[in-house]
Design a protein around this motif. Sequence first.
Motif, PDB file in Angstrom:
ATOM      1  N   THR A  12       1.211  -2.667  -0.988  1.00 43.85           N
ATOM      2  CA  THR A  12       0.399  -1.609  -1.602  1.00 43.85           C
ATOM      3  C   THR A  12       0.400  -0.341  -0.760  1.00 43.85           C
ATOM      4  O   THR A  12       0.622   0.764  -1.271  1.00 43.85           O
ATOM      5  N   VAL A  13       0.153  -0.497   0.538  1.00 40.96           N
ATOM      6  CA  VAL A  13       0.112   0.659   1.442  1.00 40.96           C
ATOM      7  C   VAL A  13       1.475   1.359   1.477  1.00 40.96           C
ATOM      8  O   VAL A  13       1.560   2.592   1.418  1.00 40.96           O
ATOM      9  N   HIS A  14       2.533   0.569   1.554  1.00 41.48           N
ATOM     10  CA  HIS A  14       3.875   1.145   1.636  1.00 41.48           C
ATOM     11  C   HIS A  14       4.240   1.871   0.350  1.00 41.48           C
ATOM     12  O   HIS A  14       4.835   2.967   0.398  1.00 41.48           O
ATOM     13  N   PHE A  15       3.896   1.305  -0.789  1.00 45.74           N
ATOM     14  CA  PHE A  15       4.253   1.934  -2.062  1.00 45.74           C
ATOM     15  C   PHE A  15       3.518   3.265  -2.242  1.00 45.74           C
ATOM     16  O   PHE A  15       4.094   4.234  -2.732  1.00 45.74           O
ATOM     17  N   ILE A  16       2.264   3.314  -1.822  1.00 48.49           N
ATOM     18  CA  ILE A  16       1.513   4.567  -1.887  1.00 48.49           C
ATOM     19  C   ILE A  16       2.168   5.620  -1.001  1.00 48.49           C
ATOM     20  O   ILE A  16       2.299   6.788  -1.380  1.00 48.49           O
ATOM     21  N   ALA A  17       2.604   5.188   0.200  1.00 52.31           N
ATOM     22  CA  ALA A  17       3.272   6.112   1.117  1.00 52.31           C
ATOM     23  C   ALA A  17       4.597   6.610   0.538  1.00 52.31           C
ATOM     24  O   ALA A  17       4.960   7.774   0.706  1.00 52.31           O
ATOM     25  N   LEU A  18       5.319   5.732  -0.166  1.00 50.20           N
ATOM     26  CA  LEU A  18       6.597   6.132  -0.763  1.00 50.20           C
ATOM     27  C   LEU A  18       6.422   7.235  -1.793  1.00 50.20           C
ATOM     28  O   LEU A  18       7.263   8.138  -1.904  1.00 50.20           O
ATOM     29  N   MET A  19       5.338   7.187  -2.551  1.00 47.25           N
ATOM     30  CA  MET A  19       5.108   8.165  -3.613  1.00 47.25           C
ATOM     31  C   MET A  19       4.601   9.500  -3.086  1.00 47.25           C
ATOM     32  O   MET A  19       4.556  10.480  -3.821  1.00 47.25           O
ATOM     33  N   LEU A 167      11.013  -2.511  -2.186  1.00 48.31           N
ATOM     34  CA  LEU A 167      10.151  -1.485  -2.776  1.00 48.31           C
ATOM     35  C   LEU A 167      10.745  -0.090  -2.587  1.00 48.31           C
ATOM     36  O   LEU A 167      10.724   0.737  -3.507  1.00 48.31           O
ATOM     37  N   SER A 168      11.268   0.168  -1.391  1.00 46.29           N
ATOM     38  CA  SER A 168      11.862   1.482  -1.098  1.00 46.29           C
ATOM     39  C   SER A 168      13.074   1.735  -1.984  1.00 46.29           C
ATOM     40  O   SER A 168      13.202   2.810  -2.592  1.00 46.29           O
ATOM     41  N   LEU A 169      13.962   0.755  -2.063  1.00 41.20           N
ATOM     42  CA  LEU A 169      15.169   0.904  -2.873  1.00 41.20           C
ATOM     43  C   LEU A 169      14.810   1.066  -4.345  1.00 41.20           C
ATOM     44  O   LEU A 169      15.384   1.921  -5.042  1.00 41.20           O
ATOM     45  N   ALA A 170      13.849   0.266  -4.831  1.00 41.78           N
ATOM     46  CA  ALA A 170      13.461   0.332  -6.239  1.00 41.78           C
ATOM     47  C   ALA A 170      12.848   1.691  -6.589  1.00 41.78           C
ATOM     48  O   ALA A 170      13.183   2.290  -7.618  1.00 41.78           O
ATOM     49  N   TRP A 171      11.956   2.195  -5.717  1.00 39.90           N
ATOM     50  CA  TRP A 171      11.280   3.460  -6.017  1.00 39.90           C
ATOM     51  C   TRP A 171      12.253   4.635  -5.991  1.00 39.90           C
ATOM     52  O   TRP A 171      12.295   5.436  -6.923  1.00 39.90           O
ATOM     53  N   PHE A 172      13.036   4.746  -4.932  1.00 44.63           N
ATOM     54  CA  PHE A 172      13.947   5.887  -4.832  1.00 44.63           C
ATOM     55  C   PHE A 172      15.063   5.806  -5.875  1.00 44.63           C
ATOM     56  O   PHE A 172      15.527   6.836  -6.375  1.00 44.63           O
TER      57      PHE A 172
END
Length: 220
Positions: A12-19, A167-172
């Motif tokens: 959760t924390v990482h995904f928020i940071a990615l956005m 998560l990083s690969l999926a988001w970007f």
Amino acid sequence: MSEITILATLATVHFIALMSPGPDFALVVQNATRYGRQTGLYIALGLSCGILLHSILSLTGVSYLVHQQPTLFALVQIAGGSYLFYLGYGALKATWASWQREPASTTHIDAPQLLLSNKRQAFSRGFATNILNPKALVFFVSLMSSLVPATMSLSGKGAALAILWILSLAWFSFLAWALSTQRMQRKLQAITLYIDGLCGVIFSLIGAGILWQSASSLLI
């Protein structure tokens, strides 16, 4: 706290940071809109591999040791800030050059720009942008030290690394895909020059800020 809860919190924390807007986000936006889907996806892969390496270095304590050495960390900041400033300067220079041309040619991608469609170059740009960002080093040191206990099982730590990378690969990748659809490309074509300029400003300001911070820490 159970390992499942730890992993869910970490995700959760990482995904928020990615956005959150930053150099990684700007790099995908700039290049996916300018060069298309393939370039955007390879940049996404490079960024996610940089995040994976940051995560491994933080989990093993290497990044923490670097952060605890003021001179070494300042050198890392100088390298990262210089690279980001270089990206910003290049984007602003290209934007200014495009402004000098005829309006009809501003949407044309010339031969030098097509060099970035090379898969290896796109991957390298994404990887370097993330791994040389000292703010990413500090973030992952804080994230791992606060959420991943030393007593966590090896399988749990492996799952944490996998979650951060996936998560990083999926988001970007999603960002690159969304910005490179035909419909989106038609909408963005008229403002590509402005996107390049805005991303150039973002890179330049972040790079200059990091350089100023590193110079100040060396002078203290």
